[in-house]
Scaffold this active site. Structure first.
Site, PDB file in Angstrom:
ATOM      1  N   VAL A  42       0.764  -1.150  -0.271  1.00  0.00           N
ATOM      2  CA  VAL A  42       0.128   0.029  -0.162  1.00  0.00           C
ATOM      3  C   VAL A  42       0.997   1.287   0.215  1.00  0.00           C
ATOM      4  O   VAL A  42       1.636   1.533   0.892  1.00  0.00           O
ATOM      5  CB  VAL A  42      -0.849   0.011   1.076  1.00  0.00           C
ATOM      6  CG1 VAL A  42      -1.746   1.228   1.164  1.00  0.00           C
ATOM      7  CG2 VAL A  42      -1.862  -1.293   1.155  1.00  0.00           C
ATOM      8  N   ASP A  43       0.841   1.911  -1.121  1.00  0.00           N
ATOM      9  CA  ASP A  43       1.649   3.238  -1.048  1.00  0.00           C
ATOM     10  C   ASP A  43       0.885   4.493  -0.741  1.00  0.00           C
ATOM     11  O   ASP A  43      -0.340   4.260  -0.348  1.00  0.00           O
ATOM     12  CB  ASP A  43       2.237   3.423  -2.621  1.00  0.00           C
ATOM     13  CG  ASP A  43       1.071   3.486  -3.665  1.00  0.00           C
ATOM     14  OD1 ASP A  43      -0.179   3.769  -3.196  1.00  0.00           O
ATOM     15  OD2 ASP A  43       1.626   3.505  -4.824  1.00  0.00           O
ATOM     16  N   SER A  44       1.295   5.541  -0.825  1.00  0.00           N
ATOM     17  CA  SER A  44       0.588   6.817  -0.358  1.00  0.00           C
ATOM     18  C   SER A  44      -0.838   7.120  -0.956  1.00  0.00           C
ATOM     19  O   SER A  44      -1.817   7.192  -0.356  1.00  0.00           O
ATOM     20  CB  SER A  44       1.431   7.810  -0.231  1.00  0.00           C
ATOM     21  OG  SER A  44       2.039   8.227  -1.411  1.00  0.00           O
ATOM     22  N   ALA A  46      -2.563   4.713  -2.557  1.00  0.00           N
ATOM     23  CA  ALA A  46      -3.448   3.569  -2.243  1.00  0.00           C
ATOM     24  C   ALA A  46      -4.228   3.909  -0.592  1.00  0.00           C
ATOM     25  O   ALA A  46      -5.022   3.591  -0.650  1.00  0.00           O
ATOM     26  CB  ALA A  46      -2.535   2.271  -2.410  1.00  0.00           C
ATOM     27  N   MET A  47      -3.320   4.459   0.091  1.00  0.00           N
ATOM     28  CA  MET A  47      -3.477   4.468   1.493  1.00  0.00           C
ATOM     29  C   MET A  47      -4.714   5.730   1.400  1.00  0.00           C
ATOM     30  O   MET A  47      -5.458   5.630   2.122  1.00  0.00           O
ATOM     31  CB  MET A  47      -2.429   5.056   2.166  1.00  0.00           C
ATOM     32  CG  MET A  47      -2.727   5.092   3.814  1.00  0.00           C
ATOM     33  SD  MET A  47      -3.228   3.657   4.649  1.00  0.00           S
ATOM     34  CE  MET A  47      -3.433   4.127   6.304  1.00  0.00           C
TER      35      MET A  47
END
Length: 92
Positions: A42-44, A46-47
């Site tokens: 989970v990248d920024s 996706a977060m």
């Protein structure tokens, strides 16, 4: 710690939401102790999408500070359980 049926249901819903929100992620890959970043990728961006989906699904607000502290699936589930138990109107 034993989990109640309610906690298991919450985790199941959260796993499905994660799989639906995060690209190339299946429900089977999501376990309670999964690190959002390290284990699930989970990248920024996706977060942000995940937090928006959580807010929409559970009708709660997640502040930036709270979001930064949620690093595992279990932490999100615990936050949801606390938020769902909180009285309407939030904190002062």
């Amino acid at each position: 710690m034993t989990s109640t049926a309610e906690e298991r249901e919450l985790l199941a819903e959260l796993r499905e939401l994660l799989a639906a929100t995060v690209e190339d992620l299946s429900v089977e890959e999501v376990v309670p102790d999964s690190s959002l970043k390290d284990d699930l990728g989970v990248d920024s961006l996706a977060m942000l999408e995940l937090i928006a989906a959580i807010e929409d699904r559970w009708q709660i607000e997640v502040s930036q500070e709270q979001a930064e502290q949620l690093t595992t699936v279990r932490q999100i589930a615990a936050h949801l359980a606390r938020s769902a138990a909180a009285p309407a109107g939030g904190t002062a």
